[in-house]
Design a protein around this motif. Structure first.
Motif, PDB file in Angstrom:
ATOM      1  N   GLY A  61       0.804  -1.210   0.000  1.00  0.00           N
ATOM      2  CA  GLY A  61       0.000   0.000   0.000  1.00  0.00           C
ATOM      3  C   GLY A  61       0.834   1.255   0.000  1.00  0.00           C
ATOM      4  N   SER A  62       0.173   2.394   0.152  1.00  0.00           N
ATOM      5  CA  SER A  62       0.836   3.694   0.110  1.00  0.00           C
ATOM      6  C   SER A  62       1.412   4.063   1.466  1.00  0.00           C
ATOM      7  N   GLU A  65      -1.364   4.908   3.921  1.00  0.00           N
ATOM      8  CA  GLU A  65      -2.014   3.732   4.513  1.00  0.00           C
ATOM      9  C   GLU A  65      -1.128   3.094   5.578  1.00  0.00           C
ATOM     10  N   TYR A 195      -2.902  -2.475   6.179  1.00  0.00           N
ATOM     11  CA  TYR A 195      -3.223  -1.966   7.508  1.00  0.00           C
ATOM     12  C   TYR A 195      -2.853  -2.973   8.591  1.00  0.00           C
TER      13      TYR A 195
END
Length: 243
Positions: A61-62, A65, A195
């Motif tokens: 993810g980024s 995130e 996450y």
């Protein structure tokens, strides 16, 4: 599925394995050695978080995130800490009676193991199998001295050595359930992987800085603890690069 189950079981049982020496220990170990053990496990967990969980979460993810996941892990542990009374195993002067005090210690250790189990589970949900093995190993190493200290505390409260060993082992068993929960949540809901990994990293970093490092520096053994912390980091780097 089998990997996460095996990894979580081995990680959880490390609590009992760490408590095993109390069956043969005649005298209590010194504060210096306790601090050295705590600092070493802090180094192990630090490396696992920084070189395992965070890089893997960045692949999924980024940066936003990942940052959100880290802070969620920190905030969750902060909430748990406020709700769970923290009692120093060696220096408590609360005046609690034995039954209440022992129950609080057992409950606190058990609940603090939940995010550690989640860390193992979400790590196995990533695409890189080695990440799960790495985090399970790191958490297992952290659990060993924790189990020893809990069992040692219980013995000082006039609990038999066998019973203290069994109770210490049981406090780690919750990690198996939380690991499976973390695995299924992130495995079958793809967007949760980034996450989950960063959450685990945040939870581990909170434990390192809030619990392990301060406790290892509380009895005048800062230099020994610092050396041990660095040795733990180097030890884990060698393992990562070797395997």
């Amino acid at each position: 599925m089998s990997d996460v189950l095996i990894g979580s079981i081995l990680s959880a049982l490390s609590t009992g394995l760490g408590a095993l020496p109390i069956l043969f220990l005649k005298n209590s170990i010194s504060h210096r050695w306790k601090d050295i053990l705590l600092a070493f496990t802090a180094g192990i967990m630090m490396t696992a978080a920084m070189l395992g969980l965070i890089p893997e979460s960045l692949k999924s993810g980024s940066i936003i995130e990942v940052s959100v996941g880290i802070f969620l892990g920190v905030l969750t542990l902060t909430y748990l800490e406020k709700k769970i009374p923290h009692i120093d195993l060696q220096h408590s002067k609360t005046g609690l009676k034995f039954d209440e005090k022992a129950l609080l210690i057992i409950a606190a250790i058990t609940l603090h193991n939940i995010p550690e189990g989640l860390s193992v589970g979400v790590s196995y949900a990533s695409d890189v199998e080695e990440t799960g093995n790495l985090i399970a190993f790191a958490i297992g190493l952290q659990n060993a001295p924790e189990g020893f200290l809990v069992a040692l505390f219980l013995i000082k409260q006039d609990i038999s050595r066998i019973r203290a060993l069994l109770i210490a082992t049981a406090t780690g068993a919750v990690e198996i359930v939380s690991a499976l929960l973390g695995f299924y949540l992130t495995r079958y809901v793809d967007f949760l992987v980034v996450y989950g990994l960063s959450f685990a990293a945040g939870a581990m970093l909170f434990i390192i800085y809030k619990e392990l490092i301060p406790e290892s520096h509380g009895d005048g053994n800062e230099r020994y603890a610092t050396y041990s912390f660095i040795i733990g980091i180097v030890f884990m780097i060698i393992l990562i690069e070797s395997f």
